[in-house]
Design a protein around this motif. Structure first.
Motif, PDB file in Angstrom:
ATOM      1  N   ILE A   1       4.209   5.592  -5.615  1.00 28.57           N
ATOM      2  CA  ILE A   1       4.224   5.566  -7.081  1.00 28.57           C
ATOM      3  C   ILE A   1       3.186   6.526  -7.659  1.00 28.57           C
ATOM      4  O   ILE A   1       3.421   7.178  -8.672  1.00 28.57           O
ATOM      5  N   GLY A   2       2.064   6.643  -6.979  1.00 34.74           N
ATOM      6  CA  GLY A   2       0.994   7.495  -7.486  1.00 34.74           C
ATOM      7  C   GLY A   2       1.053   8.932  -7.016  1.00 34.74           C
ATOM      8  O   GLY A   2       0.166   9.733  -7.350  1.00 34.74           O
ATOM      9  N   THR A   3       2.092   9.286  -6.252  1.00 33.54           N
ATOM     10  CA  THR A   3       2.181  10.640  -5.698  1.00 33.54           C
ATOM     11  C   THR A   3       3.561  11.235  -5.988  1.00 33.54           C
ATOM     12  O   THR A   3       4.515  10.976  -5.245  1.00 33.54           O
TER      13      THR A   3
ATOM     14  N   GLN B   1       0.830  -1.195   0.000  1.00 29.01           N
ATOM     15  CA  GLN B   1       0.000   0.000   0.000  1.00 29.01           C
ATOM     16  C   GLN B   1       0.873   1.257   0.000  1.00 29.01           C
ATOM     17  O   GLN B   1       0.575   2.245  -0.683  1.00 29.01           O
TER      18      GLN B   1
ATOM     19  N   GLN C   1       7.443  10.863  -4.070  1.00 28.05           N
ATOM     20  CA  GLN C   1       8.644  10.376  -4.741  1.00 28.05           C
ATOM     21  C   GLN C   1       9.775  11.400  -4.649  1.00 28.05           C
ATOM     22  O   GLN C   1      10.931  11.058  -4.374  1.00 28.05           O
TER      23      GLN C   1
ATOM     24  N   ARG D   1       2.330   1.745  -3.475  1.00 28.13           N
ATOM     25  CA  ARG D   1       1.331   2.283  -4.414  1.00 28.13           C
ATOM     26  C   ARG D   1       1.106   3.772  -4.183  1.00 28.13           C
ATOM     27  O   ARG D   1       0.961   4.550  -5.145  1.00 28.13           O
ATOM     28  N   LEU D   2       1.078   4.182  -2.909  1.00 26.76           N
ATOM     29  CA  LEU D   2       0.915   5.607  -2.614  1.00 26.76           C
ATOM     30  C   LEU D   2       2.083   6.411  -3.158  1.00 26.76           C
ATOM     31  O   LEU D   2       1.902   7.468  -3.771  1.00 26.76           O
TER      32      LEU D   2
END
Length: 285
Positions: free
Chosen positions: A102-104, A96, A108, A99-100
């Motif tokens: 990678i999507g933010t 989780q 990063q 994923r957070l």
């Protein structure tokens, strides 16, 4: 001054003597609390509260155990009160968090900044194995987590864990057996370092991101855990993990700032904290 004399003065209410004794195990106490709480701010708060509570109650210390064990019991009770308000972590907490991240893009970027600018922002596969152990241990009930970490990471004797958790020796041994089995089952399923069918290869993936010039397979094969994984003796592999983890202080290591921000992202992803970008303490001194 002899330690017995310092303890005698501390028992009489001399705070400087108590500070001297407390300082002897303050670092392992804080790292223990970090493994339980995964939040530096909470660690600092509870370490302070532990000191105050222990000094206030020092006259009740009957020397049935070491002062260290007695203080760890106070810290454990405070941590328990804090943790029971929170939910146990799911086994896929790291997924989780990934994923957070990678999507933010902002998250990063925060990882990259810590890696590039912090003196404790290095990435090391061994430290991430420690991070992973902490995350998986948080899937356990609190008492199981405490017993496991005290015994297998901090080498507390079972009799001392009995005092800390106020349980019988039989209960503590059951907690340890159940905790090791649960942890091993999760690692068997998840860890790609020890099982080619494992679903998590985050150690190598992150090493590739932060150390792109390194040969990933070469780095993996430097780990005794990987070398021995072909034999797949569950107990031996778990023992290898704990041996590796004992050598790492999660608050004082070359990559502690990077691991901490990854941990903060993970906590945010599973809603164990609020805003990822809330201020966090800098590298613990």
């Amino acid at each position: 001054m002899e330690k017995e004399e310092i303890l005698k003065k501390a028992l009489s209410g001399d705070i400087r003597s108590f500070q001297t004794l407390f300082a002897e195990f303050q670092h392992p106490l804080k790292s223990y609390l970090y493994r339980l709480l995964t939040d530096r701010n909470d660690v600092d708060d509870l370490t302070h509260d532990t000191f105050i509570r222990a000094f206030d109650k020092i006259s009740t210390f009957q020397q049935e155990s070491s002062l260290k064990t007695w203080v760890f019991k106070i810290a454990t009770n405070l941590a328990y009160d804090h943790l029971r308000k929170l939910k146990r972590w799911p086994a896929d907490a790291q997924d989780q968090g990934a994923r957070l991240a990678i999507g933010t893009p902002d998250i990063q970027q925060s990882f990259r900044i810590v890696h590039q600018t912090s003196g404790a922002g290095a990435y090391d596969m061994k430290e991430h194995i420690d991070f992973c152990f902490t995350c998986i241990s948080k899937t356990l009930p609190i008492e199981n987590q405490v017993a496991l970490i005290l015994k297998d990471v901090y080498d507390f004797p079972v009799k001392d864990i009995c005092l800390i958790l106020e349980k019988t020796e039989g209960v503590i041994k059951h907690l340890l057996h159940h905790s090791r089995d649960t942890m091993t089952d999760i690692f068997d399923h998840r860890c790609a370092l020890i099982n080619k069918n494992g679903i998590c290869d985050q150690c190598s993936q992150l090493n590739g991101i932060f150390n792109p010039k390194q040969n990933q397979q070469e780095q993996r094969m430097k780990l005794e855990l990987v070398k021995e994984s072909g034999k797949f003796d569950r107990a031996a592999l778990f023992a290898l993990r704990t041996t590796l983890i004992k050598a790492i202080d999660p608050l004082h290591s070359p990559g502690t700032d990077l691991q901490d921000i990854i941990m903060r992202c993970t906590r945010t992803a599973i809603a164990d904290v609020g805003d990822f970008f809330e201020p966090a303490n800098s590298h613990a001194k």
